[in-house]
Design a protein around this motif. Sequence first.
Motif, PDB file in Angstrom:
ATOM      1  N   GLY A  12       0.561  -1.186   0.110  1.00 24.25           N
ATOM      2  CA  GLY A  12       0.043  -0.142   0.341  1.00 24.25           C
ATOM      3  C   GLY A  12       0.784   1.576  -0.487  1.00 24.25           C
ATOM      4  O   GLY A  12       2.090   1.322  -0.745  1.00 24.25           O
ATOM      5  N   GLY A  13       0.447   2.335   0.927  1.00 20.90           N
ATOM      6  CA  GLY A  13       1.402   3.527   0.998  1.00 20.90           C
ATOM      7  C   GLY A  13       2.171   3.496   1.413  1.00 20.90           C
ATOM      8  O   GLY A  13       3.983   4.480   0.933  1.00 20.90           O
TER       9      GLY A  13
ATOM     10  N   VAL B 208      -5.525  -3.208  -6.581  1.00 20.97           N
ATOM     11  CA  VAL B 208      -5.407  -1.066  -6.636  1.00 20.97           C
ATOM     12  C   VAL B 208      -6.682  -0.680  -6.732  1.00 20.97           C
ATOM     13  O   VAL B 208      -7.571  -0.523  -7.699  1.00 20.97           O
ATOM     14  CB  VAL B 208      -4.472  -0.221  -8.190  1.00 20.97           C
ATOM     15  CG1 VAL B 208      -4.736   0.412  -7.819  1.00 20.97           C
ATOM     16  CG2 VAL B 208      -3.066  -1.337  -8.092  1.00 20.97           C
TER      17      VAL B 208
ATOM     18  N   ASN C 156      -6.497   4.030  -3.895  1.00 25.03           N
ATOM     19  CA  ASN C 156      -5.100   4.589  -2.837  1.00 25.03           C
ATOM     20  C   ASN C 156      -4.302   5.658  -3.964  1.00 25.03           C
ATOM     21  O   ASN C 156      -3.464   5.971  -3.624  1.00 25.03           O
ATOM     22  CB  ASN C 156      -4.840   2.886  -3.925  1.00 25.03           C
ATOM     23  CG  ASN C 156      -5.701   1.862  -2.955  1.00 25.03           C
ATOM     24  OD1 ASN C 156      -5.416   1.308  -3.631  1.00 25.03           O
ATOM     25  ND2 ASN C 156      -6.160   1.684  -1.408  1.00 25.03           N
TER      26      ASN C 156
ATOM     27  N   GLN D 195      -0.530   5.731  -2.967  1.00 26.00           N
ATOM     28  CA  GLN D 195       0.325   4.423  -3.138  1.00 26.00           C
ATOM     29  C   GLN D 195       1.131   4.988  -4.259  1.00 26.00           C
ATOM     30  O   GLN D 195       0.794   5.327  -5.030  1.00 26.00           O
ATOM     31  CB  GLN D 195      -0.476   3.487  -2.847  1.00 26.00           C
ATOM     32  CG  GLN D 195      -1.613   3.150  -1.230  1.00 26.00           C
ATOM     33  CD  GLN D 195      -2.537   2.368  -1.446  1.00 26.00           C
ATOM     34  OE1 GLN D 195      -2.183   1.264  -2.173  1.00 26.00           O
ATOM     35  NE2 GLN D 195      -3.242   2.523  -0.646  1.00 26.00           N
TER      36      GLN D 195
ATOM     37  N   LYS E 267      -2.453  -5.858  -6.687  1.00 27.46           N
ATOM     38  CA  LYS E 267      -1.470  -4.374  -6.085  1.00 27.46           C
ATOM     39  C   LYS E 267      -0.046  -5.199  -6.862  1.00 27.46           C
ATOM     40  O   LYS E 267       1.008  -4.381  -6.859  1.00 27.46           O
ATOM     41  CB  LYS E 267      -1.290  -4.510  -5.017  1.00 27.46           C
ATOM     42  CG  LYS E 267      -2.901  -3.042  -4.750  1.00 27.46           C
ATOM     43  CD  LYS E 267      -2.450  -2.337  -2.815  1.00 27.46           C
ATOM     44  CE  LYS E 267      -3.737  -2.162  -2.709  1.00 27.46           C
ATOM     45  NZ  LYS E 267      -3.841  -1.294  -1.452  1.00 27.46           N
TER      46      LYS E 267
END
Length: 201
Positions: free
Chosen positions: A31-32, A57, A61, A65, A76
């Motif tokens: 993620g981020g 995704v 996000n 991200q 992702k």
Amino acid sequence: MNLFDMMLKNYFDEKMLEKLSKVKILIIGCGGLGSNIAVMLVRSGIKNLTIVDFDKVDILNLNRQNYFFYQVGEEKVSALKDILSKINPSVNVKAKNVKIDESNLDELILQHDIIVEAVDNELTKTLIFRKAHEHSKKVVLASGVAGFGDCENIKIKRGKGFAIIGDFVTSINEKKPFAPKVIAVAAMQADEVLRIVSELE
């Protein structure tokens, strides 16, 4: 050796380049934190990277991200692997679309030298830390990445075999995550990985 690898010779000596090419990094969560950490590590010469996530995704996000609009709906790990391969075509990325739990974490950790925790769930964070400690693996974690306007509060706490980075206060359950602080913590996690790699024998 491709042009990207030749470029790295401007920044690292041969000893460090060899370490960067051999070390095996596991990033749990894309993620981020994880997506940005992965990009920074590949830009820094990491060659062997395993990325783990079970999510896709989402347009929500994209504020923090490291994905693009055209990747919304993709897994992702697949989307991130594509980005990393565009940065350095010779990088070896293993993408695992799985959810981490007690049944699969030990095997993953044992296959790697440094573990990077980049998940939201507190129980999973604790599990990753505990398993890394049990297997005597170096682990870099995050705690407190939400909000904005207070990046001066980000700290690093180091102990035997681990480092935790964040403000240790703000939870995503209390404040929303924004790109500047999330990426600042991710950058410090990536930097900590490089420090650990430099100290490897």
